[in-house]
Design a protein around this motif. Sequence first.
Motif, PDB file in Angstrom:
ATOM      1  N   MET A   1       0.767  -1.209   0.159  1.00  0.00           N
ATOM      2  CA  MET A   1      -0.126   0.022   0.075  1.00  0.00           C
ATOM      3  C   MET A   1       0.851   1.261  -0.164  1.00  0.00           C
ATOM      4  SD  MET A   1      -2.980   0.926   2.643  1.00  0.00           S
ATOM      5  CE  MET A   1      -2.230   1.727   4.015  1.00  0.00           C
ATOM      6  N   VAL A   2       0.625   2.258  -0.698  1.00  0.00           N
ATOM      7  CA  VAL A   2       1.282   3.432  -0.915  1.00  0.00           C
ATOM      8  C   VAL A   2       0.654   4.539   0.085  1.00  0.00           C
ATOM      9  CG1 VAL A   2       2.208   5.512  -2.239  1.00  0.00           C
ATOM     10  CG2 VAL A   2       1.851   3.065  -3.310  1.00  0.00           C
ATOM     11  N   THR A   3       1.491   4.983   0.787  1.00  0.00           N
ATOM     12  CA  THR A   3       1.006   5.921   1.963  1.00  0.00           C
ATOM     13  C   THR A   3       1.591   7.432   1.665  1.00  0.00           C
ATOM     14  OG1 THR A   3       2.788   5.517   3.372  1.00  0.00           O
ATOM     15  CG2 THR A   3       0.842   4.240   3.424  1.00  0.00           C
ATOM     16  N   VAL A   4       0.966   8.338   2.543  1.00  0.00           N
ATOM     17  CA  VAL A   4       1.547   9.818   2.533  1.00  0.00           C
ATOM     18  C   VAL A   4       2.637   9.642   3.378  1.00  0.00           C
ATOM     19  CG1 VAL A   4       0.925  12.189   2.911  1.00  0.00           C
ATOM     20  CG2 VAL A   4      -0.648  10.724   1.898  1.00  0.00           C
ATOM     21  N   GLY A   5       3.973   9.335   2.885  1.00  0.00           N
ATOM     22  CA  GLY A   5       5.097   9.377   3.862  1.00  0.00           C
ATOM     23  C   GLY A   5       5.049   8.258   4.920  1.00  0.00           C
ATOM     24  N   GLY A   6       6.260   7.890   5.111  1.00  0.00           N
ATOM     25  CA  GLY A   6       6.409   6.696   5.999  1.00  0.00           C
ATOM     26  C   GLY A   6       5.687   6.985   7.475  1.00  0.00           C
ATOM     27  N   SER A   7       5.552   8.234   7.653  1.00  0.00           N
ATOM     28  CA  SER A   7       4.739   8.619   8.756  1.00  0.00           C
ATOM     29  C   SER A   7       3.217   8.286   8.815  1.00  0.00           C
ATOM     30  CB  SER A   7       4.832  10.023   9.126  1.00  0.00           C
ATOM     31  OG  SER A   7       6.118  10.697   9.395  1.00  0.00           O
ATOM     32  N   GLU A   8       2.498   8.146   7.986  1.00  0.00           N
ATOM     33  CA  GLU A   8       1.119   7.902   7.617  1.00  0.00           C
ATOM     34  C   GLU A   8       1.125   6.254   7.987  1.00  0.00           C
ATOM     35  OE1 GLU A   8      -2.714   6.721   5.313  1.00  0.00           O
ATOM     36  OE2 GLU A   8      -0.954   7.745   4.059  1.00  0.00           O
ATOM     37  N   ALA A   9       2.190   5.457   7.279  1.00  0.00           N
ATOM     38  CA  ALA A   9       2.293   4.155   7.364  1.00  0.00           C
ATOM     39  C   ALA A   9       2.429   3.791   8.760  1.00  0.00           C
ATOM     40  CB  ALA A   9       3.392   3.567   6.636  1.00  0.00           C
ATOM     41  N   ILE A  10       3.175   4.254   9.576  1.00  0.00           N
ATOM     42  CA  ILE A  10       3.309   3.973  11.036  1.00  0.00           C
ATOM     43  C   ILE A  10       1.903   4.131  11.884  1.00  0.00           C
ATOM     44  CG2 ILE A  10       4.287   4.699  13.262  1.00  0.00           C
ATOM     45  CD1 ILE A  10       6.661   5.859  11.561  1.00  0.00           C
ATOM     46  N   ASP A  11       1.195   5.556  11.491  1.00  0.00           N
ATOM     47  CA  ASP A  11      -0.109   5.508  12.045  1.00  0.00           C
ATOM     48  C   ASP A  11      -0.965   4.539  11.776  1.00  0.00           C
ATOM     49  OD1 ASP A  11      -1.989   7.150  13.436  1.00  0.00           O
ATOM     50  OD2 ASP A  11      -2.665   7.884  11.474  1.00  0.00           O
ATOM     51  N   VAL A  12      -1.311   4.269  10.451  1.00  0.00           N
ATOM     52  CA  VAL A  12      -2.426   3.312  10.180  1.00  0.00           C
ATOM     53  C   VAL A  12      -1.810   1.910  10.478  1.00  0.00           C
ATOM     54  CG1 VAL A  12      -3.020   4.527   8.049  1.00  0.00           C
ATOM     55  CG2 VAL A  12      -1.359   2.932   7.764  1.00  0.00           C
ATOM     56  N   ALA A  13      -0.685   1.493  10.588  1.00  0.00           N
ATOM     57  CA  ALA A  13      -0.346   0.051  10.994  1.00  0.00           C
ATOM     58  C   ALA A  13      -0.771  -0.116  12.693  1.00  0.00           C
ATOM     59  CB  ALA A  13       1.455   0.034  10.925  1.00  0.00           C
ATOM     60  N   LEU A  14      -0.356   0.957  13.429  1.00  0.00           N
ATOM     61  CA  LEU A  14      -0.690   0.749  14.666  1.00  0.00           C
ATOM     62  C   LEU A  14      -2.090   0.942  15.145  1.00  0.00           C
ATOM     63  CD1 LEU A  14       2.328   3.043  16.238  1.00  0.00           C
ATOM     64  CD2 LEU A  14       1.931   0.571  16.374  1.00  0.00           C
ATOM     65  N   ARG A  15      -2.951   1.927  14.210  1.00  0.00           N
ATOM     66  CA  ARG A  15      -4.212   1.671  14.397  1.00  0.00           C
ATOM     67  C   ARG A  15      -5.064   0.439  14.076  1.00  0.00           C
ATOM     68  NH1 ARG A  15      -7.205   7.065  12.307  1.00  0.00           N
ATOM     69  NH2 ARG A  15      -5.552   7.448  11.122  1.00  0.00           N
ATOM     70  N   ALA A  16      -4.563  -0.084  13.120  1.00  0.00           N
ATOM     71  CA  ALA A  16      -5.153  -1.469  12.508  1.00  0.00           C
ATOM     72  C   ALA A  16      -5.110  -2.680  13.600  1.00  0.00           C
ATOM     73  CB  ALA A  16      -4.503  -1.604  11.018  1.00  0.00           C
ATOM     74  N   MET A  17      -3.784  -2.733  14.176  1.00  0.00           N
ATOM     75  CA  MET A  17      -3.432  -3.644  14.865  1.00  0.00           C
ATOM     76  C   MET A  17      -3.642  -3.838  16.325  1.00  0.00           C
ATOM     77  SD  MET A  17       0.193  -4.523  12.892  1.00  0.00           S
ATOM     78  CE  MET A  17       0.471  -6.068  13.477  1.00  0.00           C
ATOM     79  N   LEU A  18      -3.919  -2.652  16.855  1.00  0.00           N
ATOM     80  CA  LEU A  18      -3.860  -2.481  18.341  1.00  0.00           C
ATOM     81  C   LEU A  18      -5.325  -2.303  19.079  1.00  0.00           C
ATOM     82  CD1 LEU A  18      -1.062   0.120  18.984  1.00  0.00           C
ATOM     83  CD2 LEU A  18      -0.970  -2.448  19.434  1.00  0.00           C
ATOM     84  N   ASP A  19      -5.533  -3.115  20.046  1.00  0.00           N
ATOM     85  CA  ASP A  19      -6.794  -2.920  20.909  1.00  0.00           C
ATOM     86  C   ASP A  19      -6.459  -2.153  22.246  1.00  0.00           C
ATOM     87  OD1 ASP A  19      -8.877  -3.929  19.266  1.00  0.00           O
ATOM     88  OD2 ASP A  19      -8.139  -6.010  19.929  1.00  0.00           O
ATOM     89  N   PRO A  20      -7.325  -1.638  22.912  1.00  0.00           N
ATOM     90  CA  PRO A  20      -7.074  -0.867  23.916  1.00  0.00           C
ATOM     91  C   PRO A  20      -6.101  -1.643  24.942  1.00  0.00           C
ATOM     92  CG  PRO A  20      -9.140  -0.104  23.601  1.00  0.00           C
ATOM     93  CD  PRO A  20      -8.590  -1.364  22.446  1.00  0.00           C
ATOM     94  N   GLY A  21      -5.170  -1.458  25.627  1.00  0.00           N
ATOM     95  CA  GLY A  21      -4.096  -2.129  26.634  1.00  0.00           C
ATOM     96  C   GLY A  21      -3.236  -2.879  25.828  1.00  0.00           C
ATOM     97  N   ASP A  22      -3.278  -3.080  24.472  1.00  0.00           N
ATOM     98  CA  ASP A  22      -1.818  -3.715  23.754  1.00  0.00           C
ATOM     99  C   ASP A  22      -0.633  -2.864  24.070  1.00  0.00           C
ATOM    100  OD1 ASP A  22      -3.659  -5.789  23.042  1.00  0.00           O
ATOM    101  OD2 ASP A  22      -4.116  -5.078  21.041  1.00  0.00           O
ATOM    102  N   GLU A  23       0.528  -3.724  24.276  1.00  0.00           N
ATOM    103  CA  GLU A  23       1.569  -2.922  24.507  1.00  0.00           C
ATOM    104  C   GLU A  23       2.327  -2.877  23.217  1.00  0.00           C
ATOM    105  OE1 GLU A  23       2.123  -3.668  29.351  1.00  0.00           O
ATOM    106  OE2 GLU A  23       3.318  -4.843  27.939  1.00  0.00           O
ATOM    107  N   VAL A  24       3.260  -1.732  23.006  1.00  0.00           N
ATOM    108  CA  VAL A  24       4.057  -1.656  22.025  1.00  0.00           C
ATOM    109  C   VAL A  24       5.384  -1.380  22.444  1.00  0.00           C
ATOM    110  CG1 VAL A  24       4.602  -0.338  19.706  1.00  0.00           C
ATOM    111  CG2 VAL A  24       2.271  -0.690  20.407  1.00  0.00           C
TER     112      VAL A  24
END
Length: 389
Positions: free
Chosen positions: A93-116
């Motif tokens: 998937m092509v994103t608006v910079g690597g920064s958007e990729a970081i954001d969408v990856a974390l939002r797609a994979m995390l539930d409340p309380g999950d640790e990174v």
Amino acid sequence: MRNPLSERIVEIPPSGIRKFFDIVSEMKDAISLGVGEPDFETPWHIREEGIYSLEKGRTFYTSNAGLRELKVEISSYLKRRFDVTYDPDHEVMVTVGGSEAIDVALRAMLDPGDEVLIPQPCFVSYVPCTILANGVPVPIPLEEKDNFKLTKEKLLQYITPKSKILVLPFPNNPTGAVMTAEELAVIAEIVIEKDLFVLTDEIYGELTYGMEHTTIASFPGLKERTVLINGFSKAYAMTGWRLGYLAAPAVILEQMLKIHQFAIMCAPTTSQYAAVAALRDGDKDVQMMRESYDQRRRFLMNAFKEMGLECFEPNGAFYAFPSIKRFGMTSDEFATRLLQEEKVAVVPGTAFGDCGEGYLRVSYAYSLKSLKEALGRMERFVKRLDGKA
């Protein structure tokens, strides 16, 4: 009136990088070594492709995931350079910079309380993006004695039953540390053993010196657990084009694409056509810029040695991370005084995590002329602190 602001957003501090950038932009005769932006212009053949796309009227939306032509080139590049195979139709998937990729990856994979798990010092976005995704950031403080690399012992120390994602920020911003294939193999075993997923940020993967970059996604059993993030800003001097990408298992990418659809629609069309040219014909440009950065890196390290600043030797990206602990000042105090007294801007190490205290990030993505002038001023400042001036 009811408070219009989210408490969670208010509690997130602004970027420590931008603070000094904003000051130096209004200071006459100041030199900034604080921003991670190549001083090279985007190579002409890449710019030309962007211009041509406009002349041909290619100003429409692309597919949400990006131009298929570009996704095919991304897949080909990842196979050619790092021996990992991705389906361009379902795993890129092509994103608006690597920064958007970081954001969408974390939002797609995390539930409340999950640790990174976030090795620090590191790029400033991982912690706030984790918080915005309702996750819990768990910093792993890396140490100079380990060459600022993630070790097996460090990782195991911070894993809990709630750990879900490990961020791998290598080659590293701000330290310049690089993980070798042998070192990544040890981390890969732990990832599988502890049932973790990996977000590997490889935006500086083309900028290594004296060693080849290895992606953890190339290890057996890791591609299925890894979101690989990369982009065009650093290697191709395309910061203003705002274009990045991610490669991930289809089951994860499908959900990331939904977020991208609703928040972004698609990355800039002109930038995507330019990126096709970058991947097809940009290897020589990358090599030229890498060699120039390496020259600057060696100049910088020698200058630090001459002024008595201890500095771990960076093997990637275009940053050095010298220690200023011997002066008994905080990183912020040192950087502020250096800017006020000598008009040289660097970034306090604490902008990249608490364990960055006692260090500075100095970017060498600047011309040798600018580096010589800035380091001359810095040496004058250090001599005053040492009582030798």
